[in-house]
Scaffold this active site. Structure first.
Site, short mmCIF file in Angstrom:
data_model
loop_
_atom_site.label_atom_id
_atom_site.label_comp_id
_atom_site.label_asym_id
_atom_site.label_seq_id
_atom_site.Cartn_x
_atom_site.Cartn_y
_atom_site.Cartn_z
N VAL A 292 4.15 3.47 -6.21
CA VAL A 292 3.44 2.34 -5.49
C VAL A 292 4.13 1.54 -4.57
CG1 VAL A 292 2.00 0.53 -6.28
CG2 VAL A 292 1.90 2.52 -7.71
N LYS B 274 -5.02 4.17 -23.02
CA LYS B 274 -3.62 4.51 -22.34
C LYS B 274 -3.05 5.58 -23.26
CE LYS B 274 -1.01 3.15 -18.95
NZ LYS B 274 -1.53 2.64 -17.48
N GLY C 68 11.32 -2.17 -7.34
CA GLY C 68 10.68 -0.86 -7.67
C GLY C 68 10.08 -0.05 -6.67
N VAL C 69 10.71 0.96 -5.87
CA VAL C 69 10.17 1.67 -4.64
C VAL C 69 9.82 3.01 -5.12
CG1 VAL C 69 10.63 -0.03 -2.89
CG2 VAL C 69 12.53 1.66 -3.59
N GLY C 70 9.00 3.31 -6.08
CA GLY C 70 8.39 4.63 -6.50
C GLY C 70 7.30 4.82 -5.81
P1 NAI Z 1 7.22 4.97 -10.44
O1 NAI Z 1 7.94 5.59 -11.72
O2 NAI Z 1 6.72 5.80 -9.27
O3 NAI Z 1 7.83 4.01 -9.93
C1 NAI Z 1 8.77 2.89 -10.63
C2 NAI Z 1 10.07 2.88 -9.66
O4 NAI Z 1 10.65 1.66 -10.37
C3 NAI Z 1 10.96 4.04 -9.70
O5 NAI Z 1 11.57 4.28 -8.51
C4 NAI Z 1 12.06 3.19 -10.71
O6 NAI Z 1 13.48 3.96 -10.02
C5 NAI Z 1 12.07 1.87 -10.47
N1 NAI Z 1 12.65 1.21 -11.45
C6 NAI Z 1 12.67 1.10 -12.72
N2 NAI Z 1 13.22 0.09 -13.37
C7 NAI Z 1 13.75 -0.59 -12.45
C8 NAI Z 1 14.43 -1.97 -12.15
N3 NAI Z 1 14.98 -2.44 -13.50
N4 NAI Z 1 14.68 -2.36 -11.15
C9 NAI Z 1 14.19 -1.83 -10.12
N5 NAI Z 1 13.54 -0.62 -9.91
C10 NAI Z 1 13.31 -0.11 -11.10
O7 NAI Z 1 5.89 4.17 -11.12
P2 NAI Z 1 4.79 3.71 -9.98
O8 NAI Z 1 3.65 4.98 -10.23
O9 NAI Z 1 5.11 3.43 -8.80
O10 NAI Z 1 4.14 2.43 -10.66
C11 NAI Z 1 4.81 1.30 -10.76
C12 NAI Z 1 4.45 0.05 -11.64
O11 NAI Z 1 2.91 0.10 -11.33
C13 NAI Z 1 4.47 0.59 -13.14
O12 NAI Z 1 4.86 -0.37 -13.86
C14 NAI Z 1 2.98 1.05 -13.27
O13 NAI Z 1 2.30 1.01 -14.58
C15 NAI Z 1 2.05 0.21 -12.37
N6 NAI Z 1 0.86 0.90 -11.93
C16 NAI Z 1 0.75 2.06 -11.37
C17 NAI Z 1 -0.35 2.54 -11.11
C18 NAI Z 1 -0.20 4.10 -10.07
O14 NAI Z 1 -1.38 4.26 -9.66
N7 NAI Z 1 0.67 4.78 -9.96
C19 NAI Z 1 -1.57 1.86 -11.40
C20 NAI Z 1 -1.30 0.63 -11.93
C21 NAI Z 1 -0.23 0.21 -12.25
#
Ligand code: NAI
Length: 345
Positions: A175, A75, A171-173
């Protein structure tokens, strides 16, 4: 540093001109080259960044072992702050990844966009940028496909159909939103929260999701809680009162303390280990990097069968699923073998 003592290598990188500090951890490469994304986050201190990158790299090693992928855990994290030269920071990481010469393949994680990865790719070839046609494809879709597959197996274990299942997505980013799409298509009822009101509104509009305030997410009753924001969402207290029957999400290292899993287990709440559910991106990424294979979501969907087998073994042995999963993964790491899945453990 004790917490990094099981890592093969931890390197702190600095670029004074870019006001950038980053850390790369290679946890275990006995099964194959390390795989893991780049996280950019406002860590209060360097020690916090080191312990996070080590925990994340360790989780990647276990993820590879459990998914039967011939790769190891790594990482990178960038310490974010308002004066950071963002492109300079990503170049700093890119140069270090290139120097590792294929011992570490990197890609996205929280805080890292496709544009950031394009910057990294100017310094190294060992990065999956997510650009169409140039690598393992959309990694967030692969991750969401895996989480959805694990969640379907969890629903079966809970004896509840996906149609009508009430799922809270925290968290609706990248993923979380894709997971919502799959769950919506399967007829689940969605509750969502995001610190970005804009992102939550997108989920509400596209999938008819009900929006919860970020602090209401742990108290609103649901069938399955799907943490897809940052890690450490569930500590002992939350585990003691979480009004859900199951937990299954993408967020890495979801448990904030060591006894949270047993507290949930004692209450009959079934928690799918994050490093099993969120292995989708790793599976397609490693397939591409190590074997030149184009993305095959059918391989990712095998996470459903692995989850069913793990949950069954957890029930039989009356132990939290994460405890069983760690044991299997650590045995495989010690054996250095890249073969097998939960069923063959
Ligand atoms: P992202 O950054 O696109 O989405 C994260 C979302 O969570 C954002 O919309 C953010 O505003 C929101 N957020 C942050 N703190 C929050 C809280 N306290 N309450 C509600 N919402 C909150 O990240 P992504 O890529 O969607 O990843 C999400 C999780 O999945 C992370 O923990 C990441 O490590 C894990 N992950 C992601 C992978 C990937 O392919 N992108 C692969 C494996 C794990």
């Amino acid at each position: 540093m004790l917490e990094s003592s099981d890592c093969e290598e931890v390197t702190v990188l600095r670029d004074r001109r870019a006001r950038a500090v980053a850390v790369i951890a290679l946890h275990d490469t006995r099964r194959g080259p390390a795989h893991g994304g780049i996280r950019r986050f406002a860590y209060p201190r360097l020690e916090d960044a080191v312990s996070d990158v080590v925990a994340l790299a360790r989780a990647m090693s276990r993820k590879c072992a459990l998914a039967g992928v011939g790769a190891g855990g790594g990482k990178a994290v960038i310490l974010d702050h308002p004066d950071l030269d963002r492109a300079g920071a990503y170049r700093l990481v890119g140069r270090a990844v290139e120097r590792l010469g294929g011992r570490f393949f990197t890609g996205p994680d929280v805080g890292t966009t496709m544009a950031d990865l394009q910057v990294v790719s100017t310094c190294t070839r060992y990065v999956a940028t997510g650009a169409p046609g140039s690598g393992p494809g959309d990694l967030a879709v692969a991750t969401a496909t895996g989480v959805f597959s694990a969640l379907a197996a969890l629903a079966e274990r809970l004896d509840q159909p996906l149609a009508g299942l009430r799922v809270t997505v925290q968290g609706v980013g990248a993923v979380g939103l894709e997971l919502c799409a799959a769950l919506h298509e399967a007829g689940a009822e969605l509750l969502v929260s995001d610190v970005s009101a804009e992102r939550a509104a997108v989920a509400a509009e596209r999938f008819g999701a009900r929006v919860l305030a970020p602090d209401a997410v742990l108290t609103e009753p649901c069938d399955v809680f799907a943490p897809c924001a940052m890690g450490h969402a569930i500590d002992r207290d939350v585990a003691d009162r979480l009004p859900a029957r199951g937990v299954c999400g993408a967020a890495n290292n979801v448990f904030a303390d060591t006894d949270a899993p047993s507290v949930l287990h004692a209450r009959g709440v079934v928690a799918v280990p994050d490093f099993l559910a969120n292995a989708g991106a790793l599976i397609v990424g490693a397939d591409f990097n190590l074997e030149g294979r184009s993305p095959d979501l059918a391989r990712v969907r095998r996470i459903a069968a692995t989850t069913s087998e793990l949950l069954e073994r957890s029930r039989r042995e009356d132990r939290p699923p994460i405890e069983v999963a760690r044991e299997i993964a650590d045995e495989r790491l010690a054996a250095g073998s890249s073969r097998g899945n939960v069923g063959s453990a």
